[in-house]
Design a protein around this motif. Structure first.
Motif, PDB file in Angstrom:
ATOM      1  N   LYS A   2      -8.378  -1.408  16.663  1.00 49.09           N
ATOM      2  CA  LYS A   2      -8.722  -2.086  15.421  1.00 49.09           C
ATOM      3  C   LYS A   2      -7.510  -2.093  14.488  1.00 49.09           C
ATOM      4  CE  LYS A   2     -11.713  -1.625  11.482  1.00 49.09           C
ATOM      5  NZ  LYS A   2     -11.394  -0.720  10.440  1.00 49.09           N
ATOM      6  N   PHE A   3      -7.207  -3.251  13.915  1.00 47.31           N
ATOM      7  CA  PHE A   3      -6.103  -3.357  12.963  1.00 47.31           C
ATOM      8  C   PHE A   3      -6.657  -3.523  11.559  1.00 47.31           C
ATOM      9  CE2 PHE A   3      -4.209  -5.088  16.896  1.00 47.31           C
ATOM     10  CZ  PHE A   3      -3.185  -4.171  17.040  1.00 47.31           C
ATOM     11  N   ASN A   4      -6.152  -2.727  10.641  1.00 45.76           N
ATOM     12  CA  ASN A   4      -6.552  -2.848   9.239  1.00 45.76           C
ATOM     13  C   ASN A   4      -5.496  -3.670   8.505  1.00 45.76           C
ATOM     14  OD1 ASN A   4      -8.807  -1.284   9.525  1.00 45.76           O
ATOM     15  ND2 ASN A   4      -7.849   0.592   8.845  1.00 45.76           N
ATOM     16  N   THR A   5      -5.917  -4.786   7.962  1.00 42.69           N
ATOM     17  CA  THR A   5      -4.961  -5.606   7.227  1.00 42.69           C
ATOM     18  C   THR A   5      -5.274  -5.659   5.740  1.00 42.69           C
ATOM     19  OG1 THR A   5      -6.235  -7.558   7.823  1.00 42.69           O
ATOM     20  CG2 THR A   5      -4.329  -7.032   9.205  1.00 42.69           C
ATOM     21  N   SER A   6      -6.552  -5.670   5.388  1.00 44.12           N
ATOM     22  CA  SER A   6      -6.876  -5.707   3.959  1.00 44.12           C
ATOM     23  C   SER A   6      -8.096  -4.838   3.661  1.00 44.12           C
ATOM     24  CB  SER A   6      -7.113  -7.142   3.493  1.00 44.12           C
ATOM     25  OG  SER A   6      -8.193  -7.700   4.173  1.00 44.12           O
ATOM     26  N   ILE A   7      -8.074  -4.279   2.484  1.00 42.32           N
ATOM     27  CA  ILE A   7      -9.138  -3.385   2.036  1.00 42.32           C
ATOM     28  C   ILE A   7     -10.359  -4.225   1.619  1.00 42.32           C
ATOM     29  CG2 ILE A   7      -8.258  -3.338  -0.349  1.00 42.32           C
ATOM     30  CD1 ILE A   7      -8.985  -0.334  -0.432  1.00 42.32           C
ATOM     31  N   PRO A   8     -11.564  -3.799   1.949  1.00 46.05           N
ATOM     32  CA  PRO A   8     -12.756  -4.523   1.480  1.00 46.05           C
ATOM     33  C   PRO A   8     -12.769  -4.592  -0.048  1.00 46.05           C
ATOM     34  CG  PRO A   8     -13.350  -2.867   3.127  1.00 46.05           C
ATOM     35  CD  PRO A   8     -11.913  -2.639   2.777  1.00 46.05           C
ATOM     36  N   SER A   9     -13.214  -5.710  -0.594  1.00 44.75           N
ATOM     37  CA  SER A   9     -13.122  -5.915  -2.045  1.00 44.75           C
ATOM     38  C   SER A   9     -13.848  -4.839  -2.852  1.00 44.75           C
ATOM     39  CB  SER A   9     -13.619  -7.307  -2.425  1.00 44.75           C
ATOM     40  OG  SER A   9     -14.972  -7.458  -2.077  1.00 44.75           O
ATOM     41  N   GLY A  10     -15.011  -4.412  -2.417  1.00 48.53           N
ATOM     42  CA  GLY A  10     -15.733  -3.361  -3.144  1.00 48.53           C
ATOM     43  C   GLY A  10     -14.991  -2.045  -3.143  1.00 48.53           C
ATOM     44  N   PRO A  49      -2.743  -0.680   4.784  1.00 49.32           N
ATOM     45  CA  PRO A  49      -1.288  -0.580   4.598  1.00 49.32           C
ATOM     46  C   PRO A  49      -0.783  -0.813   3.173  1.00 49.32           C
ATOM     47  CG  PRO A  49      -1.789  -1.851   6.570  1.00 49.32           C
ATOM     48  CD  PRO A  49      -3.092  -1.575   5.886  1.00 49.32           C
ATOM     49  N   MET A  50      -1.263  -1.838   2.495  1.00 52.63           N
ATOM     50  CA  MET A  50      -0.754  -2.131   1.145  1.00 52.63           C
ATOM     51  C   MET A  50      -1.135  -1.033   0.151  1.00 52.63           C
ATOM     52  SD  MET A  50       1.083  -4.796   1.392  1.00 52.63           S
ATOM     53  CE  MET A  50       1.326  -5.206  -0.321  1.00 52.63           C
ATOM     54  N   GLU A  51      -2.394  -0.665   0.138  1.00 51.58           N
ATOM     55  CA  GLU A  51      -2.855   0.351  -0.812  1.00 51.58           C
ATOM     56  C   GLU A  51      -2.236   1.706  -0.489  1.00 51.58           C
ATOM     57  OE1 GLU A  51      -5.292  -3.131  -1.105  1.00 51.58           O
ATOM     58  OE2 GLU A  51      -4.753  -1.956   0.658  1.00 51.58           O
ATOM     59  N   HIS A  52      -2.145   2.036   0.791  1.00 54.37           N
ATOM     60  CA  HIS A  52      -1.559   3.302   1.210  1.00 54.37           C
ATOM     61  C   HIS A  52      -0.106   3.386   0.743  1.00 54.37           C
ATOM     62  CE1 HIS A  52      -0.933   6.284   4.819  1.00 54.37           C
ATOM     63  NE2 HIS A  52      -0.833   6.880   3.651  1.00 54.37           N
ATOM     64  N   SER A  53       0.644   2.345   1.018  1.00 52.49           N
ATOM     65  CA  SER A  53       2.059   2.329   0.640  1.00 52.49           C
ATOM     66  C   SER A  53       2.228   2.338  -0.878  1.00 52.49           C
ATOM     67  CB  SER A  53       2.758   1.108   1.236  1.00 52.49           C
ATOM     68  OG  SER A  53       2.743   1.193   2.649  1.00 52.49           O
ATOM     69  N   GLY A  83       2.565   3.110   6.227  1.00 49.88           N
ATOM     70  CA  GLY A  83       1.981   1.777   6.328  1.00 49.88           C
ATOM     71  C   GLY A  83       1.577   1.395   7.734  1.00 49.88           C
ATOM     72  N   TRP A  84       2.435   1.660   8.714  1.00 50.86           N
ATOM     73  CA  TRP A  84       2.070   1.272  10.080  1.00 50.86           C
ATOM     74  C   TRP A  84       0.966   2.147  10.627  1.00 50.86           C
ATOM     75  CZ3 TRP A  84       2.618   4.374  14.370  1.00 50.86           C
ATOM     76  CH2 TRP A  84       3.506   5.451  14.284  1.00 50.86           C
ATOM     77  N   LYS A  85       0.882   3.407  10.167  1.00 47.81           N
ATOM     78  CA  LYS A  85      -0.227   4.265  10.612  1.00 47.81           C
ATOM     79  C   LYS A  85      -1.548   3.718  10.070  1.00 47.81           C
ATOM     80  CE  LYS A  85       1.780   8.308  12.258  1.00 47.81           C
ATOM     81  NZ  LYS A  85       1.311   8.678  13.584  1.00 47.81           N
ATOM     82  N   SER A  86      -1.513   3.164   8.855  1.00 43.46           N
ATOM     83  CA  SER A  86      -2.712   2.544   8.281  1.00 43.46           C
ATOM     84  C   SER A  86      -3.118   1.317   9.075  1.00 43.46           C
ATOM     85  CB  SER A  86      -2.452   2.113   6.836  1.00 43.46           C
ATOM     86  OG  SER A  86      -2.128   3.202   6.040  1.00 43.46           O
ATOM     87  N   PHE A  87      -2.135   0.521   9.427  1.00 43.95           N
ATOM     88  CA  PHE A  87      -2.387  -0.726  10.141  1.00 43.95           C
ATOM     89  C   PHE A  87      -3.173  -0.486  11.430  1.00 43.95           C
ATOM     90  CE2 PHE A  87      -0.919  -4.215  12.966  1.00 43.95           C
ATOM     91  CZ  PHE A  87      -1.474  -5.268  12.257  1.00 43.95           C
TER      92      PHE A  87
END
Length: 124
Positions: A2-10, A49-53, A83-87
């Motif tokens: 599974k790849f995480n690209t964006s955080i759910p809006s909530g 990745p974005m929020e983590h970084s 970031g890549w670990k989050s991805f």
């Protein structure tokens, strides 16, 4: 995999609230509470990745402002690999993100953050 690209809006709303509280306490020079909310933002955002970084970037800036060489060095390392670990969603659940804890150590989470994260993990 599974790849995480964006955080759910909530979930992003909860994450941004912690960032807002960090900034508020930082402005009041309440550094202990400011850091606490950065740690909470790390727990909420570490799978994305974005929020983590971004949280690690804020921790790096905080380390510089406190002239804390250990924190600065630790955050540079975390910015390079976090970031890549989050991805790929390979993050240690509950880790608060500071250089005072090993980067891959799983940690116990505050009960309110467990509820928040469980709510959004089900919906993905």
């Amino acid at each position: 995999m599974k790849f995480n690209t964006s955080i759910p809006s909530g979930l992003k709303g909860h994450y941004l609230k912690e960032i807002e509280l960090y900034r508020s306490y930082l402005q009041k020079n309440d550094l202990t509470r400011a850091w606490h909310h950065l740690e909470r933002s790390h727990i909420l955002g570490q799978s994305y990745p974005m929020e983590h970084s971004y949280t690690h970037w804020l921790m790096l800036k905080f380390g510089f402002s406190q002239r804390n060489i250990k924190e600065v060095f630790g955050q540079v390392i975390r910015l390079l690999v976090g970031g890549w670990k989050s991805f790929i969603d390979h993050v240690p659940i509950g880790n608060t993100g500071g250089s005072n804890v090993p980067p891959m150590k799983k940690m116990e989470m505050p009960p309110d953050l467990i509820l928040i994260l469980n709510n959004y993990r089900k919906g993905q």
